[in-house]
Design a protein around this motif. Structure first.
Motif, PDB file in Angstrom:
ATOM      1  N   GLY A 107     -13.181  62.374  32.402  1.00 49.96           N
ATOM      2  CA  GLY A 107     -14.570  62.472  32.828  1.00 49.96           C
ATOM      3  C   GLY A 107     -14.749  62.666  34.317  1.00 49.96           C
ATOM      4  N   ARG A 108     -13.685  63.097  35.027  1.00 48.30           N
ATOM      5  CA  ARG A 108     -13.764  63.308  36.471  1.00 48.30           C
ATOM      6  C   ARG A 108     -14.115  64.761  36.777  1.00 48.30           C
ATOM      7  N   PRO A 109     -15.017  65.003  37.725  1.00 50.05           N
ATOM      8  CA  PRO A 109     -15.414  66.378  38.053  1.00 50.05           C
ATOM      9  C   PRO A 109     -14.220  67.201  38.523  1.00 50.05           C
ATOM     10  N   LEU A 110     -14.168  68.445  38.065  1.00 54.70           N
ATOM     11  CA  LEU A 110     -13.086  69.350  38.432  1.00 54.70           C
ATOM     12  C   LEU A 110     -13.467  70.272  39.581  1.00 54.70           C
ATOM     13  N   GLU A 111     -14.755  70.368  39.890  1.00 56.04           N
ATOM     14  CA  GLU A 111     -15.217  71.285  40.920  1.00 56.04           C
ATOM     15  C   GLU A 111     -16.327  70.629  41.741  1.00 56.04           C
ATOM     16  N   THR A 112     -16.549  71.205  42.933  1.00 53.32           N
ATOM     17  CA  THR A 112     -17.758  70.845  43.670  1.00 53.32           C
ATOM     18  C   THR A 112     -18.958  71.425  42.930  1.00 53.32           C
TER      19      THR A 112
ATOM     20  N   VAL B 218     -22.385  77.867  63.046  1.00 49.22           N
ATOM     21  CA  VAL B 218     -22.193  78.017  61.605  1.00 49.22           C
ATOM     22  C   VAL B 218     -20.766  78.444  61.265  1.00 49.22           C
ATOM     23  N   GLU B 219     -20.161  79.285  62.092  1.00 43.88           N
ATOM     24  CA  GLU B 219     -18.820  79.777  61.766  1.00 43.88           C
ATOM     25  C   GLU B 219     -17.734  78.757  62.092  1.00 43.88           C
ATOM     26  N   ARG B 220     -18.111  77.632  62.684  1.00 45.47           N
ATOM     27  CA  ARG B 220     -17.162  76.546  62.924  1.00 45.47           C
ATOM     28  C   ARG B 220     -17.191  75.503  61.805  1.00 45.47           C
ATOM     29  N   ILE B 221     -18.169  75.620  60.927  1.00 41.31           N
ATOM     30  CA  ILE B 221     -18.291  74.646  59.836  1.00 41.31           C
ATOM     31  C   ILE B 221     -17.219  74.904  58.787  1.00 41.31           C
ATOM     32  N   THR B 222     -16.509  73.851  58.399  1.00 38.08           N
ATOM     33  CA  THR B 222     -15.507  73.952  57.340  1.00 38.08           C
ATOM     34  C   THR B 222     -15.896  73.008  56.195  1.00 38.08           C
ATOM     35  N   ALA B 223     -15.132  73.068  55.117  1.00 36.85           N
ATOM     36  CA  ALA B 223     -15.391  72.201  53.958  1.00 36.85           C
ATOM     37  C   ALA B 223     -15.155  70.739  54.289  1.00 36.85           C
ATOM     38  N   ARG B 224     -14.496  70.459  55.423  1.00 35.66           N
ATOM     39  CA  ARG B 224     -14.250  69.062  55.811  1.00 35.66           C
ATOM     40  C   ARG B 224     -15.500  68.408  56.399  1.00 35.66           C
ATOM     41  N   HIS B 225     -16.425  69.202  56.907  1.00 37.86           N
ATOM     42  CA  HIS B 225     -17.650  68.630  57.464  1.00 37.86           C
ATOM     43  C   HIS B 225     -18.509  68.054  56.328  1.00 37.86           C
ATOM     44  N   GLY B 226     -19.074  66.893  56.581  1.00 35.72           N
ATOM     45  CA  GLY B 226     -19.903  66.244  55.573  1.00 35.72           C
ATOM     46  C   GLY B 226     -19.067  65.357  54.669  1.00 35.72           C
ATOM     47  N   GLU B 227     -19.533  64.141  54.442  1.00 38.21           N
ATOM     48  CA  GLU B 227     -18.792  63.212  53.582  1.00 38.21           C
ATOM     49  C   GLU B 227     -19.032  63.497  52.101  1.00 38.21           C
ATOM     50  N   PHE B 228     -20.269  63.850  51.747  1.00 34.01           N
ATOM     51  CA  PHE B 228     -20.609  64.094  50.346  1.00 34.01           C
ATOM     52  C   PHE B 228     -21.220  65.481  50.118  1.00 34.01           C
TER      53      PHE B 228
ATOM     54  N   LEU C  87     -22.231  69.748  46.534  1.00 33.12           N
ATOM     55  CA  LEU C  87     -21.889  68.328  46.460  1.00 33.12           C
ATOM     56  C   LEU C  87     -20.387  68.213  46.265  1.00 33.12           C
ATOM     57  N   LYS C  88     -19.746  67.381  47.078  1.00 36.65           N
ATOM     58  CA  LYS C  88     -18.315  67.180  46.942  1.00 36.65           C
ATOM     59  C   LYS C  88     -18.004  66.366  45.681  1.00 36.65           C
ATOM     60  N   LYS C  89     -16.767  66.508  45.207  1.00 38.29           N
ATOM     61  CA  LYS C  89     -16.368  65.839  43.958  1.00 38.29           C
ATOM     62  C   LYS C  89     -16.394  64.322  44.089  1.00 38.29           C
ATOM     63  N   ASN C  90     -16.173  63.795  45.295  1.00 36.45           N
ATOM     64  CA  ASN C  90     -16.197  62.334  45.435  1.00 36.45           C
ATOM     65  C   ASN C  90     -17.593  61.765  45.169  1.00 36.45           C
ATOM     66  N   PHE C  91     -18.630  62.548  45.471  1.00 36.06           N
ATOM     67  CA  PHE C  91     -19.999  62.097  45.219  1.00 36.06           C
ATOM     68  C   PHE C  91     -20.312  62.122  43.720  1.00 36.06           C
TER      69      PHE C  91
END
Length: 230
Positions: A87-92, A170-180, A213-217
């Motif tokens: 039951g764990r999400p496989l994708e964002t 905007v072009e400096r933003i990566t998928a690491r930015h943002g916790e959720f 939304l990231k998978k951890n959320f």
């Protein structure tokens, strides 16, 4: 298991919407497609939105491609979420396209992200690639609104990302930015460019971006709900 029928029009209440979603639980995508007279693709490589479209038909969604909630009269957004055997999400989870210009005066309270997430019908669907698409089962639905802490977490991420967009980063933003909540390119191909603001405040062309939304959320959301339901 009784055979359900697609809703002929948008449900008039949340209770009716949730009840219809619950009727679909346990059916395979192939069964629902066959009952609705729709062909099931071999895979989702060229039909990425097929599962969402199938469930929109069964649930009587009204928005289509318009930029509003899928059940506009109820203020409810439909989100399918592929999950593994635990039951764990496989994708964002895609939320909406990010505005890269014209953001003066926009706040979290008036943002499209918050509008889309204020009331969501989550429908988990088996998503492991080892299971043929037609045999993947629909899970138990969840009708959700962010609580105070979830809203705070999402607001902080949104404000961080929007500040970077407005300041020409905007072009400096990566998928690491943002916790959720994260910002990622969303385009059919590298030629699909849109206007944004550059580092010196000048107009630039860049790939369209989307909020996800990231998978951890979503994992914490699903775990909390289904633990309470046991």
């Amino acid at each position: 298991m009784p055979i359900p029928a697609p809703l002929p029009c948008a449900p008039e209440t949340e209770a009716l919407l949730l009840a219809q979603a619950q009727r679909l639980s346990g059916y395979t995508l192939g069964e629902l497609a066959s009952l609705a007279g729709i062909a099931t693709p071999e895979d989702l490589k060229r039909d990425k939105g097929w599962i969402g479209i199938l469930l929109e038909i069964w649930l009587g969604a009204s928005a289509g491609s318009r930029p509003e909630q899928d059940f506009a009269a109820l203020g409810v957004e439909l989100k399918t979420i592929p999950v593994d055997g635990q039951g764990r999400p496989l994708e964002t989870t895609f939320v909406c396209v990010a505005p890269l210009t014209g953001n003066s005066g926009v706040t979290w309270e008036t943002s499209h992200v918050r509008h889309k997430l204020k009331r969501v019908l989550w429908v988990p669907v088996e998503g492991e690639r080892s299971i043929p698409l037609a045999r993947r089962r629909v899970g138990s639905p969840l009708l959700w609104s962010p609580d105070e802490e979830e809203d705070r977490q999402l607001r902080l991420d949104w404000e961080e990302l929007m500040d970077m967009i407005v300041l020409g980063q905007v072009e400096r933003i990566t998928a690491r930015h943002g916790e959720f909540l994260q910002l990622r390119p969303k385009a059919a191909n590298a030629r699909a460019l849109t206007e944004a603001i550059g580092a010196q405040g000048q107009p630039i062309l860049t790939l369209p971006r989307g909020f996800y939304l990231k998978k951890n959320f979503t994992r914490a959301l699903l775990e909390r709900h289904f633990l309470l339901c046991r």
